[in-house]
Design an enzyme around this catalytic site. Structure first.
Site, PDB file in Angstrom:
ATOM      1  N   ARG A   6     112.999  37.808  99.757  1.00  0.00           N
ATOM      2  CA  ARG A   6     112.844  38.578  98.524  1.00  0.00           C
ATOM      3  C   ARG A   6     112.816  40.064  98.843  1.00  0.00           C
ATOM      4  O   ARG A   6     112.074  40.497  99.711  1.00  0.00           O
ATOM      5  CB  ARG A   6     111.508  38.248  97.829  1.00  0.00           C
ATOM      6  CG  ARG A   6     111.433  36.894  97.269  1.00  0.00           C
ATOM      7  CD  ARG A   6     110.311  36.752  96.253  1.00  0.00           C
ATOM      8  NE  ARG A   6     109.011  37.248  96.670  1.00  0.00           N
ATOM      9  CZ  ARG A   6     107.951  37.252  95.880  1.00  0.00           C
ATOM     10  NH1 ARG A   6     108.057  36.804  94.639  1.00  0.00           N
ATOM     11  NH2 ARG A   6     106.786  37.686  96.311  1.00  0.00           N
TER      12      ARG A   6
ATOM     13  N   THR B 103     112.336  44.728  94.128  1.00  0.00           N
ATOM     14  CA  THR B 103     112.947  44.115  92.935  1.00  0.00           C
ATOM     15  C   THR B 103     112.564  42.638  92.783  1.00  0.00           C
ATOM     16  O   THR B 103     112.753  42.059  91.725  1.00  0.00           O
ATOM     17  CB  THR B 103     114.482  44.169  93.030  1.00  0.00           C
ATOM     18  OG1 THR B 103     114.871  43.362  94.170  1.00  0.00           O
ATOM     19  CG2 THR B 103     114.994  45.582  93.233  1.00  0.00           C
TER      20      THR B 103
ATOM     21  N   ASP C 263     101.091  35.201 101.942  1.00  0.00           N
ATOM     22  CA  ASP C 263     102.499  35.078 102.336  1.00  0.00           C
ATOM     23  C   ASP C 263     102.649  33.851 103.235  1.00  0.00           C
ATOM     24  O   ASP C 263     102.163  33.826 104.372  1.00  0.00           O
ATOM     25  CB  ASP C 263     102.934  36.348 103.073  1.00  0.00           C
ATOM     26  CG  ASP C 263     104.425  36.345 103.341  1.00  0.00           C
ATOM     27  OD1 ASP C 263     105.108  37.278 102.912  1.00  0.00           O
ATOM     28  OD2 ASP C 263     104.924  35.383 103.983  1.00  0.00           O
TER      29      ASP C 263
ATOM     30  N   ASP D  24     104.334  34.342 106.711  1.00  0.00           N
ATOM     31  CA  ASP D  24     103.459  35.043 107.666  1.00  0.00           C
ATOM     32  C   ASP D  24     102.351  34.121 108.168  1.00  0.00           C
ATOM     33  O   ASP D  24     101.980  34.172 109.343  1.00  0.00           O
ATOM     34  CB  ASP D  24     102.841  36.286 107.016  1.00  0.00           C
ATOM     35  CG  ASP D  24     103.840  37.429 106.921  1.00  0.00           C
ATOM     36  OD1 ASP D  24     104.852  37.403 107.654  1.00  0.00           O
ATOM     37  OD2 ASP D  24     103.618  38.341 106.107  1.00  0.00           O
TER      38      ASP D  24
HETATM   39  C1  PRP Z   1     108.858  33.495  99.991  1.00  0.00           C
HETATM   40  C2  PRP Z   1     108.812  31.993  99.749  1.00  0.00           C
HETATM   41  C3  PRP Z   1     109.976  31.780  98.829  1.00  0.00           C
HETATM   42  C4  PRP Z   1     109.969  33.039  97.996  1.00  0.00           C
HETATM   43  C5  PRP Z   1     109.348  32.708  96.676  1.00  0.00           C
HETATM   44  O1  PRP Z   1     109.792  33.822 100.921  1.00  0.00           O
HETATM   45  O2  PRP Z   1     108.861  31.247 100.925  1.00  0.00           O
HETATM   46  O3  PRP Z   1     111.216  31.620  99.493  1.00  0.00           O
HETATM   47  O4  PRP Z   1     109.171  34.003  98.690  1.00  0.00           O
HETATM   48  O5  PRP Z   1     109.424  33.758  95.817  1.00  0.00           O
HETATM   49  P1  PRP Z   1     110.295  33.732  94.490  1.00  0.00           P
HETATM   50  O6  PRP Z   1     110.036  32.424  93.833  1.00  0.00           O
HETATM   51  O7  PRP Z   1     109.756  34.904  93.713  1.00  0.00           O
HETATM   52  O8  PRP Z   1     111.739  33.919  94.872  1.00  0.00           O
HETATM   53  P2  PRP Z   1     109.975  35.309 101.493  1.00  0.00           P
HETATM   54  O9  PRP Z   1     110.983  36.050 100.708  1.00  0.00           O
HETATM   55  O10 PRP Z   1     108.638  35.950 101.624  1.00  0.00           O
HETATM   56  O11 PRP Z   1     110.642  35.058 102.907  1.00  0.00           O
HETATM   57  P3  PRP Z   1     110.077  34.336 104.223  1.00  0.00           P
HETATM   58  O12 PRP Z   1     110.059  32.856 103.945  1.00  0.00           O
HETATM   59  O13 PRP Z   1     111.081  34.718 105.241  1.00  0.00           O
HETATM   60  O14 PRP Z   1     108.693  34.857 104.517  1.00  0.00           O
HETATM   61  N1  URA Z   2     106.008  34.180  98.652  1.00  0.00           N
HETATM   62  C1  URA Z   2     104.874  33.892  99.325  1.00  0.00           C
HETATM   63  O1  URA Z   2     104.911  33.594 100.539  1.00  0.00           O
HETATM   64  N2  URA Z   2     103.713  33.916  98.660  1.00  0.00           N
HETATM   65  C2  URA Z   2     103.642  34.206  97.350  1.00  0.00           C
HETATM   66  O2  URA Z   2     102.529  34.201  96.792  1.00  0.00           O
HETATM   67  C3  URA Z   2     104.830  34.513  96.658  1.00  0.00           C
HETATM   68  C4  URA Z   2     106.002  34.488  97.342  1.00  0.00           C
END
Ligand code: PRP
Ligand code: URA
Length: 207
Positions: free
Chosen positions: A102, A106, A198, A201
């Site tokens: 994400r 945005t 997160d 993380d």
């Molecule tokens: C997180 C999560 C989803 C997304 C959800 O990933 O694992 O993929 O955010 O958010 P949304 O429903 O608003 O799209 P992130 O973008 O943090 O990436 P990561 O898994 O690499 O940490």
């Molecule tokens: N992605 C995450 O990992 N946590 C949240 O709460 C939302 C998006």
């Protein structure tokens, strides 16, 4: 369409997951265990076939599923944390990967990777992502799979926000969501509250 698990054991495990003091090791183990249970639930409508088998006592007819019908697609990176749990349920399933992150301002998902199994269009695909927040990443991943010709898709997540569920139901009413828990909503930076922070993380110990 959605199914939210309602079981004391799941609530217990989610409470440990949410706790900011939970270690990376325990966090990973819990994501894996809950994913296994979600996958079990998602397969409750699996088609079964009769198969003749011989027990040490007598011949009988058992029911089996066609494990070749299934593929898992984790959304990188946090979705990878769910893979070993779901593979305990269907060990022979093929696995594709969709890389999305994400944009922090945005909240729009940015695609950076996509590698899918051969013949994916003939399989039932189970998408894995622990967090369904705005639903942007989930909806994009489903669209990518539909473009490849996939007809049957399910979406497994650990925690869903009502906003994310609404988005998937609007964009893809044919996709059933299986969530271990539905939370209150999103905060002003797009994080699920109370949530667990997160997920990526916490699974990988980054940040
Ligand atoms: C997180 C999560 C989803 C997304 C959800 O990933 O694992 O993929 O955010 O958010 P949304 O429903 O608003 O799209 P992130 O973008 O943090 O990436 P990561 O898994 O690499 O940490
Ligand atoms: N992605 C995450 O990992 N946590 C949240 O709460 C939302 C998006």
């Amino acid at each position: 369409m959605k199914k939210v698990l309602d079981h004391p054991l799941i609530k217990h495990k989610i409470s440990i997951l949410r706790d900011e003091k939970t270690s990376t090791k325990e966090f990973r183990e819990l994501i894996s265990e809950i994913s296994m249970i979600l996958c079990y639930e998602a397969l409750s409508d699996a088609e079964t076939y009769d198969k003749k088998i011989k027990t040490p006592i007598k011949e009988t007819i058992g029911q089996v599923i066609n494990e070749d019908n299934y593929a898992f697609v984790p959304i990188l990176r946090a979705g990878m944390g769910m893979v070993d749990g779901v593979l305990k349920v269907i060990p022979t399933a093929k696995i594709g990967h969709i890389g999305l992150y994400r944009n922090e301002e945005t909240l729009e998902p940015i695609k950076y990777y996509c590698k899918l199994p051969k013949n994916i269009k003939n399989k039932e695909v189970i998408i894995l992502d622990p967090m369904l927040a705005t639903g942007g990443s989930g909806s994009n991943a489903i669209t990518m799979l539909k473009k490849e010709g996939v007809k049957k898709i399910k979406f497994l997540c650990i925690i869903a926000a009502p906003e994310g569920i609404k988005r998937i139901e609007k964009d893809h009413p044919d996709v059933k969501i299986y969530a271990a828990q539905m939370d209150e909503g999103l905060n002003d930076i797009g994080y699920i509250y109370p949530g667990l922070g997160d997920a990526g993380d916490r699974i990988y110990g980054t940040k």
